[in-house]
Design an enzyme around this catalytic site. Structure first.
Site, PDB file in Angstrom:
ATOM      1  N   GLY A  58      10.893 -69.003  24.864  1.00 10.65           N
ATOM      2  CA  GLY A  58      10.583 -70.507  25.422  1.00 10.65           C
ATOM      3  C   GLY A  58       9.920 -70.321  26.823  1.00 10.65           C
ATOM      4  N   HIS A 192      16.104 -66.479  37.955  1.00  9.45           N
ATOM      5  CA  HIS A 192      16.798 -66.685  36.730  1.00  9.45           C
ATOM      6  C   HIS A 192      18.244 -66.101  36.599  1.00  9.45           C
ATOM      7  CE1 HIS A 192      13.359 -67.779  34.307  1.00  9.45           C
ATOM      8  NE2 HIS A 192      12.463 -67.345  35.335  1.00  9.45           N
ATOM      9  N   ARG A 298      22.272 -60.625  24.598  1.00 15.87           N
ATOM     10  CA  ARG A 298      21.868 -59.120  24.874  1.00 15.87           C
ATOM     11  C   ARG A 298      22.796 -58.222  25.345  1.00 15.87           C
ATOM     12  NH1 ARG A 298      20.278 -57.836  29.135  1.00 15.87           N
ATOM     13  NH2 ARG A 298      20.361 -59.533  30.621  1.00 15.87           N
ATOM     14  N   ASP A 397      26.597 -65.525  34.243  1.00 13.26           N
ATOM     15  CA  ASP A 397      25.479 -65.549  33.670  1.00 13.26           C
ATOM     16  C   ASP A 397      24.649 -66.481  34.322  1.00 13.26           C
ATOM     17  OD1 ASP A 397      23.296 -65.339  31.702  1.00 13.26           O
ATOM     18  OD2 ASP A 397      24.829 -65.706  30.275  1.00 13.26           O
ATOM     19  N   ASP A 705       9.336 -54.379  66.168  1.00 11.93           N
ATOM     20  CA  ASP A 705       8.934 -54.615  64.771  1.00 11.93           C
ATOM     21  C   ASP A 705       8.950 -53.308  63.828  1.00 11.93           C
ATOM     22  OD1 ASP A 705       6.660 -52.910  65.768  1.00 11.93           O
ATOM     23  OD2 ASP A 705       5.853 -53.059  63.661  1.00 11.93           O
TER      24      ASP A 705
HETATM   25  P1  ADQ Z   1      19.107 -63.080  29.526  1.00 12.97           P
HETATM   26  O1  ADQ Z   1      20.310 -62.378  30.361  1.00 12.97           O
HETATM   27  O2  ADQ Z   1      18.354 -62.621  28.576  1.00 12.97           O
HETATM   28  O3  ADQ Z   1      18.485 -64.084  30.371  1.00 12.97           O
HETATM   29  P2  ADQ Z   1      19.945 -65.788  28.018  1.00 12.97           P
HETATM   30  O4  ADQ Z   1      19.885 -66.849  28.787  1.00 12.97           O
HETATM   31  O5  ADQ Z   1      21.273 -65.711  27.176  1.00 12.97           O
HETATM   32  O6  ADQ Z   1      20.190 -64.528  28.610  1.00 12.97           O
HETATM   33  O7  ADQ Z   1      19.044 -65.500  27.049  1.00 12.97           O
HETATM   34  C1  ADQ Z   1      18.681 -64.782  25.991  1.00 12.97           C
HETATM   35  C2  ADQ Z   1      17.621 -65.062  24.908  1.00 12.97           C
HETATM   36  O8  ADQ Z   1      17.635 -63.956  24.028  1.00 12.97           O
HETATM   37  C3  ADQ Z   1      17.773 -66.108  24.101  1.00 12.97           C
HETATM   38  O9  ADQ Z   1      16.744 -67.348  24.156  1.00 12.97           O
HETATM   39  C4  ADQ Z   1      18.110 -65.879  22.874  1.00 12.97           C
HETATM   40  O10 ADQ Z   1      17.871 -66.670  21.637  1.00 12.97           O
HETATM   41  C5  ADQ Z   1      17.719 -64.305  22.641  1.00 12.97           C
HETATM   42  N1  ADQ Z   1      18.626 -63.270  22.106  1.00 12.97           N
HETATM   43  C6  ADQ Z   1      19.894 -62.901  22.395  1.00 12.97           C
HETATM   44  N2  ADQ Z   1      20.260 -62.183  21.466  1.00 12.97           N
HETATM   45  C7  ADQ Z   1      19.234 -61.979  20.502  1.00 12.97           C
HETATM   46  C8  ADQ Z   1      18.906 -61.134  19.374  1.00 12.97           C
HETATM   47  N3  ADQ Z   1      20.005 -60.326  18.953  1.00 12.97           N
HETATM   48  N4  ADQ Z   1      17.738 -61.425  18.640  1.00 12.97           N
HETATM   49  C9  ADQ Z   1      16.991 -62.064  19.286  1.00 12.97           C
HETATM   50  N5  ADQ Z   1      16.931 -62.900  20.306  1.00 12.97           N
HETATM   51  C10 ADQ Z   1      18.084 -62.798  20.806  1.00 12.97           C
HETATM   52  C11 ADQ Z   1      18.199 -64.266  32.095  1.00 12.97           C
HETATM   53  C12 ADQ Z   1      19.681 -64.800  32.609  1.00 12.97           C
HETATM   54  C13 ADQ Z   1      20.223 -66.015  31.887  1.00 12.97           C
HETATM   55  C14 ADQ Z   1      19.072 -67.185  31.802  1.00 12.97           C
HETATM   56  C15 ADQ Z   1      17.928 -66.654  31.441  1.00 12.97           C
HETATM   57  C16 ADQ Z   1      16.868 -67.744  31.455  1.00 12.97           C
HETATM   58  O11 ADQ Z   1      20.382 -63.626  32.479  1.00 12.97           O
HETATM   59  O12 ADQ Z   1      21.424 -66.507  32.615  1.00 12.97           O
HETATM   60  O13 ADQ Z   1      19.722 -68.192  31.001  1.00 12.97           O
HETATM   61  O14 ADQ Z   1      17.344 -65.566  31.944  1.00 12.97           O
HETATM   62  O15 ADQ Z   1      16.602 -68.168  32.842  1.00 12.97           O
END
Ligand code: ADQ
Length: 763
Positions: A58, A192, A298, A397, A705
């Site tokens: 995204g 993030h 993840r 998260d 410093d």
């Molecule tokens: P992430 O810790 O990576 O991101 P998350 O927000 O859930 O966590 O994003 C995961 C992304 O990976 C999602 O778009 C999801 O669709 C994709 N994904 C997960 N499992 C997958 C799989 N098996 N195959 C393919 N795609 C998969 C970090 C922070 C989050 C925060 C984001 C964005 O830890 O809290 O929401 O950044 O700012």
């Protein structure tokens, strides 16, 4: 107590988010320079060849059109160590008006900066996993150096006409370095992951340096107001910044830094089109079919996957009627496989899945399905659409995008989202079933509630969730963030007090409580800018004139403190009436005061032998300076790549000669093995000059410093005040009370002190 509201766009929990149409557009958008750890490419290795493919995701999809429209640059690491790419780096695909610039990192740098400090220190700590948090000064130093390299590349990108957008926890020090290299730049930062509460954040020995790193921005943004509150409290408590919580502002070095919440969104149009597409059939009506529960993450210990499995197990224990009627599918993308905690976690999850399936499976039915791979969106979204329940229970998260993706895929406004209240997304997604992920019983209950929920309730909840997710998609987020960054930069740049004025305002009431001030000033990096060759560090005419005035000011006792030899610093400053402290405090000369530490002589031979051994190393660019009682080995002119190895070699020699070693600004200092330093020397001067009970008559202020000035900051903590000059490379934690950005700001403050301004409480 209710937390006062921040500048939040929008109030994440309560209001619908304004779409992009309501955002005022800047007349002529600046070009955008995005800085993130990784460039938006995935590395494909086939038959010994390395190729880059565009990453899906995204954020990339949202930034592409903006970069394309404004023109811009994306700076990051391409994902392949320098050893594999050669000096020219990888050839990067060009897209539209976007240029990609790669930060070349060696395998050793990646191990320390990324796998080390970012993922073994910051990631666990910011997610409240203190037990997993590694504290290692070597990884911190590499992190800071690598951040400086990112900043150098950014500073080359026309700072006067650009807006810099820096992303995430791997790059917390980039704004500091960028501000130093290009002081007028417009800099915004988005984190993030969560920003932790002060008492957790301060566990890091480098907490203040990290805060200073980010406070160099115009806008610092987080997913939710709670993180922004934590950040403001840290700025207030750890750096003594003035903060205005209602306005969302922290004052740092005289600038108004905006601190806001901007919850990230997802690419809703993409999810909806995939949900509508050929694989996205709606789920069949409930009845005798098996109900689908889905988890997607993840593979990370923060995601609570093991606890989630325990809740599924508990559901099947407590409600046997669900056996043969539900199935839990967990999809996990492996990540950070080289970090030990992650392989341990994988084993723990494997065991739990095996145990649950062993306990409950029956012919034709297995309760837990488990996929360990990355699925392309075209396969993931149909899974969302088919799932009756999404079970997303991170222990902590930043946001959790999967929760939003699941809601966006429910085109029939059906399905139930069970979401951890520890996820940032819980702020916006209040209609989900919110659970405490640590409470296995409560999560099992929520599962039962979700599976038994009436269609009316499911639709009411899901339609509200979908509306909110659609209104704040990732494009709206980008537009809102960029508009906020522009406004914040205008405000910060129009502001207000110079750093010296801000320091003066903070110090004036405290100084005025005593009749006299003892002022201690370091020389290099404090009174003069650091220069490659120490012999070129001469005092400017303005600084000299001000120090001359200070020497005549009644009730102001000015002391110059240096690591240089006493004769050297006295020659460079050369003003009568001041006190001079040389060789890190081993020698002191001033009106009515003459001191040389009496136990230094027995170290002179060792110092000389160490100097000879250092010269024999023949490190290109290194310079050995004999200073009598101490010794310096300057590494400023050693090529940056070779500096770490040079430091190690020099340190080994100095330790062999049983000398005390301190790492300064690209210099290693060796001193006699005696517990004496700038801090002890400062207290010696204060006692000799003003009596043992000096704090009742004198305010002591120290400005420095260097790492060696830390000893003085610590000695004065609680009985005096200290100011750290941050323009120079400052890789350690600091115990100082205040900051000034550079020697110019020191000079401004010095002018006020020399003019006797400290005698009036309010100015
Ligand atoms: P992430 O810790 O990576 O991101 P998350 O927000 O859930 O966590 O994003 C995961 C992304 O990976 C999602 O778009 C999801 O669709 C994709 N994904 C997960 N499992 C997958 C799989 N098996 N195959 C393919 N795609 C998969 C970090 C922070 C989050 C925060 C984001 C964005 O830890 O809290 O929401 O950044 O700012």
């Amino acid at each position: 107590m209710t937390a006062p509201s921040l500048v939040v766009a929008p109030d994440a929990a309560l209001q619908p988010v304004p779409g992009p149409a309501s955002v005022p557009q800047a007349p002529a958008p600046r070009r955008l320079v995005v800085v993130s750890n990784r460039l938006p490419f995935q590395v494909e290795r086939t038959a010994g060849e390395v190729r880059l493919e565009r990453s899906p995701g995204g954020l990339v999809a949202a930034l592409d059109p903006v970069l394309d429209q404004r023109g811009g640059v994306w700076i990051g690491w391409p994902g392949v160590p320098r050893e594999e790419t050669g000096p020219g780096g990888l050839s990067l695909p060009a897209t539209g008006r976007v240029t990609y610039r790669q930060v070349a990192l060696s395998g050793a740098e990646i191990a320390q900066y990324y796998a080390g400090f970012a993922n073994r220190t910051l990631w666990p700590l910011f997610h409240y996993f203190l037990g997993h948090t590694q504290i290692d000064g070597a990884t911190w130093r590499t992190y800071d150096r690598v951040n400086e390299r990112f900043a150098q590349l950014a500073a080359a990108e026309r700072p006067d006409t650009s807006l810099f957008w820096i992303h995430d926890y791997q790059l917390l020090r980039v704004p500091h370095h960028l501000r130093r290299l290009a002081p007028a730049s417009r800099i915004a930062f988005f984190l993030h992951i969560p920003f932790p509460a002060t008492d957790v954040f301060r566990v890091l020995p480098w907490s203040r340096s990290l805060l200073r790193g980010v406070l160099a921005c115009d806008l610092v943004a987080f997913h939710v107001p709670a993180y922004a509150h934590h950040f403001l409290t840290c700025a207030e408590r750890l750096l003594g910044c003035e903060v205005d919580r209602a306005a969302g502002v922290a004052w740092f070095e005289g600038r108004a830094v905006s601190v806001q919440a901007h919850p990230i969104g997802i690419d809703v149009a993409l999810i909806e089109s995939l949900a509508r597409g050929p694989n996205g059939a709606p789920r069949p009506a409930a009845g005798e079919r098996v109900a689908e529960i889905l988890g997607v993450d993840r593979l990370d210990y923060t995601k609570g996957i093991h606890e989630r499995l325990l809740a599924v197990e508990r559901l099947l224990e407590r409600y046997p009627a669900y056996r043969r009627r539900v199935r839990f599918t967990q999809v996990m993308v492996p990540s950070r496989e080289r970090v030990a905690e992650y392989s341990d976690l994988k084993r723990q999850i494997d065991e739990a899945v095996g145990r649950i399936n062993g306990r409950f499976s029956e012919a034709g039915w297995t309760p837990v399905h488990y996929l360990v791979r990355s699925l392309p969106p075209a396969e993931l979204v149909p899974l969302y659409r088919r799932a009756d329940v999404a079970l997303l229970t991170p222990l902590r998260d930043g946001m959790n995008l999967v929760a939003k993706e699941y809601a966006a895929a429910q085109l029939e406004d059906d399905g139930v989202l069970i979401l951890s209240e520890m996820a940032g997304a819980a702020d916006e997604l209040q209609e989900a079933l919110l659970v405490n992920p640590f409470d296995v019983e409560a999560v099992a209950d929520a599962l039962h509630r979700a599976l038994a929920m009436s269609q009316n309730e499911r639709r009411a909840r899901m339609s509200a969730l979908r509306d909110r997710v659609r209104a704040n998609d990732v494009h709206a987020w980008v537009d809102r963030f960029l508009a906020a960054a522009d406004t914040a930069a205008d405000r910060a740049h129009a502001s207000v007090a110079s750093p010296a004025d801000a320091a003066r305002r903070r110090l004036a009431p405290w100084l005025a409580e005593r009749p006299a001030v003892a002022l201690f000033l370091d020389y290099d990096g404090t009174l003069t800018p650091l220069v490659p060759r120490p012999e070129d560090a001469t005092l400017s005419d303005a600084a000299r004139a001000t120090l001359e005035q200070a020497a005549r000011t009644p009730n102001l006792d000015t002391v110059i403190v240096s690591g240089r030899a006493l004769d050297d610093v006295r020659r460079l400053v050369g003003i009568a009436g001041l006190t001079y402290v040389g060789n890190h405090g081993f020698e002191i000369e001033g009106p009515g005061l003459s001191f040389r530490h009496d136990r230094t002589d027995r170290f002179l031979a060792a110092l000389e032998r160490a100097a000879v051994d250092l010269e024999a190393l023949r490190i290109p660019g290194a310079r050995v300076e004999r200073k009598g009682i101490t010794l310096s080995c300057h590494l400023r002119e050693v090529p940056p790549d070779e500096r770490a190895a040079a430091e190690q070699a020099v340190e080994a020699v100095l330790r062999r000669h049983r000398l005390r070693v301190a790492l300064g600004h690209e210099v290693l200092e060796a001193r006699p093995g005696i517990d004496w330093h700038k801090g002890r020397a400062v207290l010696h001067v204060l006692v000799r000059r003003h009596g043992a009970d000096w704090p009742s008559r004198v305010r002591a202020l120290y400005i420095g410093d260097d790492v060696s000035d830390e000893d003085a900051f610590r000695s004065l903590r609680g009985i005096g005040r200290s100011i750290c000059v941050t323009s120079t490379h400052f890789p350690t934690a600091t115990a100082s009370d205040l900051d000034l950005p550079d020697p110019d700001a020191v000079l401004q403050l010095l002018r006020w002190l020399a003019a006797g301004g400290f005698a009036q409480p309010a100015t």
